[in-house]
Design a protein around this motif. Structure first.
Motif, PDB file in Angstrom:
ATOM      1  N   HIS A  56      21.426  62.441  51.014  1.00  0.00           N
ATOM      2  CA  HIS A  56      20.826  62.060  51.863  1.00  0.00           C
ATOM      3  C   HIS A  56      19.964  61.605  53.029  1.00  0.00           C
ATOM      4  CE1 HIS A  56      24.703  65.125  52.934  1.00  0.00           C
ATOM      5  NE2 HIS A  56      24.738  65.046  52.174  1.00  0.00           N
TER       6      HIS A  56
ATOM      7  N   ASP B 168      28.276  61.433  55.910  1.00  0.00           N
ATOM      8  CA  ASP B 168      29.311  61.419  54.020  1.00  0.00           C
ATOM      9  C   ASP B 168      29.835  60.333  53.469  1.00  0.00           C
ATOM     10  OD1 ASP B 168      28.518  64.307  54.690  1.00  0.00           O
ATOM     11  OD2 ASP B 168      29.906  64.963  55.405  1.00  0.00           O
TER      12      ASP B 168
ATOM     13  N   ASN C 197      34.382  63.816  54.179  1.00  0.00           N
ATOM     14  CA  ASN C 197      34.007  64.716  55.166  1.00  0.00           C
ATOM     15  C   ASN C 197      34.692  64.389  56.810  1.00  0.00           C
ATOM     16  OD1 ASN C 197      33.704  66.913  53.732  1.00  0.00           O
ATOM     17  ND2 ASN C 197      31.612  66.036  53.681  1.00  0.00           N
TER      18      ASN C 197
END
Length: 200
Positions: free
Chosen positions: A59, A90, A85
């Motif tokens: 991330h 993501d 997602n």
């Protein structure tokens, strides 16, 4: 904080294992790793004394400005993306994880250096460097995971032990000597330390 201490670790990226390993050395600590749905979060948080949020390394999206870099990441590709997602963030993280994960036998190198130019009362000048050099272990932790995860584990343990520097309520930034020194000393015992030299 007498008795057992229940610690909830959110996230299971590369930083989590060294943090968890450090905390589980203390038999008073009961560590739970939770990567469950957000719907269960309130219940899990309420059942623990302390919560640590560790965001997986994927991330931490690097800012790559060169077109070649963005092309390598597949941002200009005509290939259909594997949507994750239902959101762009993501999906990008999934792509980065595929491209940036270590291959067997690969390891990282963390380098950090502070340089100080000191002028003493007698007029003499010195250049002092403080350098961290850490190589990851392909069989265990990356250098980045170790340096971040162990530091988090050490700070958490000091908090649980009621260290005087960490008793002030609120958000504590590690800018004061009283906070930094005990963390730095414990982290150095884990092999993450800076070496000081006076340059000639």
């Amino acid at each position: 904080m007498p008795g057992k201490k229940r610690i909830l670790v959110l996230g299971s990226g590369m930083v989590a294992p060294p943090c968890i390993e450090y905390l589980t050395r203390n038999p008073q600590n009961e560590v739970t790793v939770d990567v469950a749905s957000a719907a269960d979060l309130d219940t899990h948080v309420a059942a623990h004394d302390l919560v640590i949020s560790l965001v997986p390394y994927t991330h931490h999206v690097a800012v790559i400005k060169k077109p070649d870099g963005m092309r390598w990441l597949g941002l200009f590709s005509t290939e259909p993306a594997s949507i994750k997602n239902g959101n762009i963030f993501d999906t990008l993280c999934h792509q980065l994880a595929k491209l940036l994960s270590f291959k067997p036998g690969e390891r990282d190198l963390v380098m950090l250096q502070h340089k100080f130019i000191v002028e003493w009362r007698d007029g003499k000048k010195d250049t002092i460097t403080s350098t961290l050099e850490s190589l990851g272990d392909p069989e265990k932790y990356s250098a980045m995971a170790l340096s971040v995860g162990v530091t988090c584990g050490v700070a958490t343990q000091l908090l649980l032990d009621g260290h005087p520097a960490l008793r002030t309520p609120g958000i504590l930034a590690p800018y004061k000597k009283e906070i930094c020194d005990p963390i730095r000393e414990a982290v150095a015992c884990e092999g993450v330390k800076l070496v000081e030299k006076v340059m000639k």
